[in-house]
Design an enzyme around this catalytic site. Structure first.
Site, PDB file in Angstrom:
ATOM      1  N   SER A 289     -53.626  15.877   2.377  1.00  0.00           N
ATOM      2  CA  SER A 289     -53.084  15.552   3.693  1.00  0.00           C
ATOM      3  C   SER A 289     -52.157  16.677   4.121  1.00  0.00           C
ATOM      4  CB  SER A 289     -52.287  14.237   3.625  1.00  0.00           C
ATOM      5  OG  SER A 289     -51.531  14.040   4.802  1.00  0.00           O
TER       6      SER A 289
ATOM      7  N   TYR B 234     -45.964   9.362  -0.255  1.00  0.00           N
ATOM      8  CA  TYR B 234     -47.335   9.746   0.083  1.00  0.00           C
ATOM      9  C   TYR B 234     -47.460  11.265   0.123  1.00  0.00           C
ATOM     10  CZ  TYR B 234     -51.669  10.012   2.834  1.00  0.00           C
ATOM     11  OH  TYR B 234     -52.943  10.286   3.287  1.00  0.00           O
TER      12      TYR B 234
ATOM     13  N   LYS C 203     -49.778  13.741  -2.229  1.00  0.00           N
ATOM     14  CA  LYS C 203     -50.811  14.607  -1.677  1.00  0.00           C
ATOM     15  C   LYS C 203     -50.565  16.069  -2.037  1.00  0.00           C
ATOM     16  CE  LYS C 203     -53.417  11.478   0.079  1.00  0.00           C
ATOM     17  NZ  LYS C 203     -54.788  11.259  -0.439  1.00  0.00           N
TER      18      LYS C 203
END
Length: 261
Positions: free
Chosen positions: A152, A165, A169
């Site tokens: 991401s 998150y 990533k």
């Protein structure tokens, strides 16, 4: 794309002779990737936690080319069963696309519940490593192939309020580097770093304000799953045979706005 898949089911698309595993593919980005691979003639195994959603996705993609195995991505037993089922059904695992992911928390990193952070890493990173180990042992170490890890833009820049998150990533990007180095020359390993893609997973980032969210993108729109499907198809194709250890940012140009002026 739907027309392409219909053609694939009718036999109009030549069978590529290759087989791909796409995790977290009952909907969203994973489904878009599976759709692109089926359209070019690959046999595909998709995974997901919800068995009913997975069955529906298999039917839409074409049950003559696609199988589904339900389970939790971070479960080692599930990983082993998935690869075993693929070898039984297709006799090979040429491509692995690690897409399964979670983001259960939104807030400042100073207040991040560490148990939640561990869960994020288990699902987003450790599961990808586990699947890579399984496909390497079952097929790729002897026969080659390609792995694509879905990272991401949150993993290559600061990501306020989705810090866990973003960290996971970033780990996915580094995992791709480690695997690319160790699995060469048999297996190429790359990652894709999407910006906001219109999926249920990312809905909170644009719901009710899509036009406003899209206005900051130089290309004037948010991403759609097909955008990532096309990138994954490229990175698992012969056209990318001299590409490994790279992160392809697919972001509608949003990083251009980080420049001076």
């Amino acid at each position: 794309m739907a027309a392409q898949n219909s053609a694939a089911r009718d036999g109009a698309v030549r069978d590529s002779g290759k087989a791909a595993l796409v995790t977290g593919a009952s909907r969203g980005i994973g489904y878009g990737i599976a759709e692109a691979l089926v359209a070019r003639g690959d046999r595909v195994c998709i995974t997901g936690r919800n068995e009913d959603a997975l069955k529906e996705a298999v039917e839409k993609l074409g049950s003559d080319r696609v199988i589904g195995v339900a389970g939790k991505a971070h479960d080692e037993a599930h990983q082993a069963v998935v690869v075993e089922r693929m070898m039984e059904a297709f006799g090979r695992v040429d491509f692995l696309i690690n897409n399964a992911g979670t983001n259960p928390v939104f807030g400042p990193i100073a207040e991040l519940d560490l148990s939640v952070a561990r869960k994020v890493y288990e699902t987003n990173v450790i599961s990808a490593l586990g699947f890579a180990q399984q496909t390497w042992k079952a097929w790729q170490s002897e026969n080659g192939g390609a792995i694509v890890n879905i990272a991401s833009v949150a993993g290559v820049s600061a990501s306020p309020f989705i810090g866990a998150y973003g960290m996971s990533k970033a780990a996915m990007v580094n995992l791709s580097l480690q695997l690319a180095h160790e699995f060469a020359p048999k297996v190429r390993v790359n990652s894709i770093a999407p910006a906001v893609v219109k999926t249920k997973f990312a809905q909170a980032l644009y719901e009710g304000r899509e036009a406003e969210a899209a206005a900051s993108y130089p290309l004037g729109r948010l991403g759609v799953p097909e955008d990532i499907g096309g990138a994954a198809a490229f990175l698992t194709s012969a056209q990318s045979d001299w590409i490994t250890g790279q992160t392809l940012v697919v972001d509608g140009g949003i990083f251009l706005n980080a420049g001076v002026g």
